[in-house]
Design a protein around this motif. Structure first.
Motif, PDB file in Angstrom:
ATOM      1  N   UNK A  59     -76.376  59.362   5.799  1.00  0.00           N
ATOM      2  CA  UNK A  59     -76.750  60.561   6.577  1.00  0.00           C
ATOM      3  C   UNK A  59     -76.590  61.808   5.710  1.00  0.00           C
ATOM      4  N   UNK A  60     -75.456  61.823   4.916  1.00  0.00           N
ATOM      5  CA  UNK A  60     -75.177  63.005   4.107  1.00  0.00           C
ATOM      6  C   UNK A  60     -74.545  62.574   2.785  1.00  0.00           C
ATOM      7  N   UNK A  61     -75.301  62.736   1.726  1.00  0.00           N
ATOM      8  CA  UNK A  61     -74.863  62.303   0.396  1.00  0.00           C
ATOM      9  C   UNK A  61     -73.612  63.056  -0.053  1.00  0.00           C
ATOM     10  N   UNK A  62     -73.594  64.342   0.210  1.00  0.00           N
ATOM     11  CA  UNK A  62     -72.494  65.192  -0.303  1.00  0.00           C
ATOM     12  C   UNK A  62     -71.160  64.737   0.297  1.00  0.00           C
ATOM     13  N   UNK A  63     -71.195  64.372   1.583  1.00  0.00           N
ATOM     14  CA  UNK A  63     -69.930  64.002   2.245  1.00  0.00           C
ATOM     15  C   UNK A  63     -69.772  62.482   2.357  1.00  0.00           C
TER      16      UNK A  63
ATOM     17  N   UNK B 105     -80.235  58.575   0.161  1.00  0.00           N
ATOM     18  CA  UNK B 105     -79.949  57.343  -0.603  1.00  0.00           C
ATOM     19  C   UNK B 105     -78.785  57.604  -1.538  1.00  0.00           C
ATOM     20  N   UNK B 106     -77.775  56.777  -1.464  1.00  0.00           N
ATOM     21  CA  UNK B 106     -76.629  56.945  -2.354  1.00  0.00           C
ATOM     22  C   UNK B 106     -76.124  55.588  -2.826  1.00  0.00           C
ATOM     23  N   UNK B 107     -75.130  55.626  -3.698  1.00  0.00           N
ATOM     24  CA  UNK B 107     -74.526  54.394  -4.232  1.00  0.00           C
ATOM     25  C   UNK B 107     -75.608  53.453  -4.763  1.00  0.00           C
ATOM     26  N   UNK B 108     -76.482  54.007  -5.606  1.00  0.00           N
ATOM     27  CA  UNK B 108     -77.562  53.213  -6.207  1.00  0.00           C
ATOM     28  C   UNK B 108     -76.934  52.323  -7.267  1.00  0.00           C
ATOM     29  N   UNK B 109     -77.105  51.009  -7.166  1.00  0.00           N
ATOM     30  CA  UNK B 109     -76.273  50.106  -7.950  1.00  0.00           C
ATOM     31  C   UNK B 109     -77.020  48.808  -8.239  1.00  0.00           C
ATOM     32  N   UNK B 110     -76.489  48.066  -9.193  1.00  0.00           N
ATOM     33  CA  UNK B 110     -77.091  46.770  -9.491  1.00  0.00           C
ATOM     34  C   UNK B 110     -76.628  46.232 -10.826  1.00  0.00           C
TER      35      UNK B 110
ATOM     36  N   UNK C  88     -91.614  57.897   3.222  1.00  0.00           N
ATOM     37  CA  UNK C  88     -92.006  57.776   4.640  1.00  0.00           C
ATOM     38  C   UNK C  88     -90.747  57.710   5.508  1.00  0.00           C
ATOM     39  N   UNK C  89     -89.747  56.973   5.037  1.00  0.00           N
ATOM     40  CA  UNK C  89     -88.477  56.866   5.771  1.00  0.00           C
ATOM     41  C   UNK C  89     -87.830  58.239   5.901  1.00  0.00           C
ATOM     42  N   UNK C  90     -87.802  59.014   4.831  1.00  0.00           N
ATOM     43  CA  UNK C  90     -87.125  60.325   4.870  1.00  0.00           C
ATOM     44  C   UNK C  90     -87.890  61.297   5.751  1.00  0.00           C
ATOM     45  N   UNK C  91     -89.218  61.112   5.826  1.00  0.00           N
ATOM     46  CA  UNK C  91     -89.987  61.957   6.756  1.00  0.00           C
ATOM     47  C   UNK C  91     -89.575  61.644   8.204  1.00  0.00           C
ATOM     48  N   UNK C  92     -89.348  60.366   8.457  1.00  0.00           N
ATOM     49  CA  UNK C  92     -88.919  59.961   9.804  1.00  0.00           C
ATOM     50  C   UNK C  92     -87.565  60.580  10.132  1.00  0.00           C
ATOM     51  N   UNK C  93     -86.667  60.537   9.153  1.00  0.00           N
ATOM     52  CA  UNK C  93     -85.327  61.086   9.372  1.00  0.00           C
ATOM     53  C   UNK C  93     -85.407  62.589   9.636  1.00  0.00           C
ATOM     54  N   UNK C  94     -86.258  63.243   8.835  1.00  0.00           N
ATOM     55  CA  UNK C  94     -86.409  64.708   8.991  1.00  0.00           C
ATOM     56  C   UNK C  94     -86.963  65.035  10.375  1.00  0.00           C
ATOM     57  N   UNK C  95     -87.928  64.220  10.803  1.00  0.00           N
ATOM     58  CA  UNK C  95     -88.574  64.490  12.105  1.00  0.00           C
ATOM     59  C   UNK C  95     -87.571  64.307  13.240  1.00  0.00           C
TER      60      UNK C  95
ATOM     61  N   UNK D 262     -82.230  50.484 -15.067  1.00  0.00           N
ATOM     62  CA  UNK D 262     -82.544  51.879 -15.453  1.00  0.00           C
ATOM     63  C   UNK D 262     -83.550  52.485 -14.477  1.00  0.00           C
ATOM     64  N   UNK D 263     -84.626  51.753 -14.192  1.00  0.00           N
ATOM     65  CA  UNK D 263     -85.687  52.286 -13.322  1.00  0.00           C
ATOM     66  C   UNK D 263     -85.184  52.429 -11.881  1.00  0.00           C
ATOM     67  N   UNK D 264     -84.392  51.466 -11.423  1.00  0.00           N
ATOM     68  CA  UNK D 264     -83.872  51.483 -10.045  1.00  0.00           C
ATOM     69  C   UNK D 264     -83.090  52.774  -9.813  1.00  0.00           C
ATOM     70  N   UNK D 265     -82.239  53.122 -10.772  1.00  0.00           N
ATOM     71  CA  UNK D 265     -81.413  54.340 -10.657  1.00  0.00           C
ATOM     72  C   UNK D 265     -82.272  55.596 -10.776  1.00  0.00           C
ATOM     73  N   UNK D 266     -83.289  55.548 -11.668  1.00  0.00           N
ATOM     74  CA  UNK D 266     -84.189  56.697 -11.852  1.00  0.00           C
ATOM     75  C   UNK D 266     -84.911  57.013 -10.541  1.00  0.00           C
ATOM     76  N   UNK D 267     -85.513  55.996  -9.944  1.00  0.00           N
ATOM     77  CA  UNK D 267     -86.410  56.302  -8.802  1.00  0.00           C
ATOM     78  C   UNK D 267     -85.634  56.576  -7.530  1.00  0.00           C
ATOM     79  N   UNK D 268     -84.491  55.911  -7.316  1.00  0.00           N
ATOM     80  CA  UNK D 268     -83.818  56.083  -6.015  1.00  0.00           C
ATOM     81  C   UNK D 268     -82.752  57.168  -6.039  1.00  0.00           C
ATOM     82  N   UNK D 269     -82.414  57.648  -7.246  1.00  0.00           N
ATOM     83  CA  UNK D 269     -81.427  58.716  -7.319  1.00  0.00           C
ATOM     84  C   UNK D 269     -81.944  60.028  -6.750  1.00  0.00           C
ATOM     85  N   UNK D 270     -83.255  60.128  -6.541  1.00  0.00           N
ATOM     86  CA  UNK D 270     -83.870  61.408  -6.149  1.00  0.00           C
ATOM     87  C   UNK D 270     -83.881  61.657  -4.640  1.00  0.00           C
ATOM     88  N   UNK D 271     -83.479  60.685  -3.841  1.00  0.00           N
ATOM     89  CA  UNK D 271     -83.636  60.825  -2.391  1.00  0.00           C
ATOM     90  C   UNK D 271     -82.392  61.404  -1.712  1.00  0.00           C
TER      91      UNK D 271
END
Ligand SMILES: Cc1ncc(COP(=O)(O)O)c(CNc2cccc(C(=O)O)c2)c1O
Length: 458
Positions: free
Chosen positions: A387-391, A371-376, A449-456, A359-368
């Motif tokens: 690179x692109x969640x939508x596509x 990050x996709x295919x959150x599973x376990x 921090x990772x997403x900031x790197x990607x954005x930069x 439950x927590x894994x999906x809650x916290x990582x679903x927001x990025x």
């Protein structure tokens, strides 16, 4: 920790004399290995005094957690009583007999026999030889081909690496050996296209049927798969996959083998992954959680049909290892499995910490955004950096993003694995809900921090 050496001393000795597994030693020596000196519960400490959260239970293996006092005691007593004797030539010893009875009691129905090895790879190689010997013993010696999956992992021996579907391993050592075939993995996120997960599970299983027909059912000995592909990046098949695989194997009289080296001994919340996914193999391979990594031991669980064939028709099975059923390893494995059972550790993964983690894994990582295919399932979980969640577009240079993200975790004293761009986590099964919260809090900060790197970069 021995005081006469410093981190630099250890690093120098290591760099001068130690060739590490799965490592570019030159690159490793340029930066120096991290010296892990002790551990307790879900935590490690390095020689610089850093406390590290081990989100990987070592290598998916320290199910019971670090720092147990009982297991070393068991090892000490057994070493003093009988440090070694072999199980060849009509001999056995109390601990391997007691372990065999215990394993039969925690195994799914129909598994009364085990063969011992020293590792998961040796369990897989043993299984390969056993499967081929079985078919020869029952009058079908031409049934030799074993089918595995691309991106499956079955170890590093010649047999295990061949059966595994890691191309970068096949390139080293002229693999695979003859008599091995592979089918595509049941990775819904990449291959599912417009199908529902349930439809895709059936299709992916039918890739196996197609391969059986291509090779010729009369030549196929077995299909081998991990209930959840671990080192391949926690690829969890749709619910329809494994029952359909079993149906196909029965239809063509192909043995079904589960590689439970990671999924075994509670990782999915069941004792074995086959129970969680609702299928019944003819054999399954184990190691890791069998001893929680405290000592090296593996075991091949042999079901009724194959055991009967080997015992009644097989004669001498000319295979085995000096340390098969080693007394001290067997004693520690016995204490470990008994504790997983008697302390309710497996049960707690199923009913408490596993559901909580999922439950927590999906809650916290679903927001990025990346990050996709959150599973376990149970206490094995993952997500994929995209690179692109939508596509569902993946990053270029598969693995680069994963390594970058893993390095950020490491910098924050958190260990999780990058398998390509899959980020995977499999902590000791004794992790508490509070420890799950603390680990995920650190992981979320790292992802930011990772997403900031990607954005930069974009
Ligand atoms: C399913 C499976 N089968 C066999 C083996 C081989 O076990 P041994 O290593 O004990 O020979 C494994 C091992 N799995 C494994 C081993 C080392 C590293 C990693 C990783 O994910 O980085 C995974 C495994 O995961």
């Amino acid at each position: 920790m021995s005081q006469q050496h410093t981190t630099q001393d250890w690093r120098a000795m290591d760099a001068a004399h130690h060739l590490h597994p799965f490592s570019d030693t030159k690159g490793l020596n340029a930066q120096g290995a991290r010296v892990i000196t002790h551990a307790d519960g879900i935590y490690l400490w390095d020689s610089e005094g850093n406390k590290i959260t081990d989100g990987m239970a070592g290598l998916w293996c320290v199910n019971i957690g670090y720092g147990r006092k009982d297991l070393p005691e068991v090892a000490k007593r057994q070493m003093e009583e009988l440090a070694y004797y072999n199980t060849f030539f009509k001999t056995t010893h109390p601990k391997v007999a007691e372990l065999s009875a215990l394993l039969a009691s925690v195994a799914p129905d129909g598994f009364e026999h085990v063969f011992y090895t020293n590792s998961g790879s040796e369990s897989v190689d043993t299984m390969i030889r056993m499967v081929r010997h079985y078919w020869s013993s029952v009058g079908k010696p031409e049934k030799k081909v074993l089918i595995g999956r691309w991106n499956g992992y079955h170890g590093s021996t010649i047999g295990g690496a061949s059966l595994g579907g890691m191309s970068y391993m096949h390139e080293q050592g002229d693999l695979p050996i003859p008599g091995i075939a592979h089918v595509e993995q049941p990775w819904y996120y990449k291959h599912g296209k417009d199908l529902t997960p349930e439809e895709f599970g059936i299709q992916a299983a039918q890739w196996i049927e197609a391969k059986i027909l291509e090779v010729g059912a009369d030549k196929v000995a077995a299909f081998v798969g991990e209930p959840v592909q671990g080192a391949g990046g926690v690829i969890i098949p749709p619910s329809t996959y494994w029952p359909e695989v079993e149906r196909i194997c029965r239809k063509y009289d192909v043995l079904l083998v589960a590689d439970e080296v990671i999924c075994g001994f509670g990782r999915t919340g069941e004792w074995f992954g086959q129970t969680h996914f609702g299928f019944k193999p003819d054999m399954f391979t184990t190691a890791k959680g069998l001893s929680s990594g405290y000592l090296p031991i593996g075991a091949v669980f042999v079901g009724e049909r194959v055991a009967r064939g080997l015992i009644e028709e097989g004669g001498d099975f000319n295979h085995g290892f000096t340390y098969s059923g080693h007394p001290v390893c067997a004693a520690v494995a016995h204490a470990n499995v008994a504790a997983l059972r008697d302390e309710g550790i497996v049960e707690r993964v199923k009913n408490a910490t596993g559901p909580y983690m999922q439950q927590r894994w999906r809650e916290v990582f679903g927001q990025f955004a990346h990050v996709d295919d959150v599973r376990g399932v149970g206490l094995i979980q993952a997500f994929t950096l995209v690179k692109n969640k939508a596509t569902r577009e993946l990053f270029d240079n598969w693995g680069e993003a994963g390594t970058q993200c893993r390095d950020i975790f490491f910098k924050h004293n958190l260990i999780m694995r990058a398998c390509g761009d899959h980020i995977v986590c499999a902590p000791p099964l004794v992790i508490t809900k509070a420890e799950i919260d603390a680990m995920l809090e650190t992981a979320v900060a790292c992802l930011r921090e990772f997403e900031q790197l990607v954005a930069a970069r974009s």
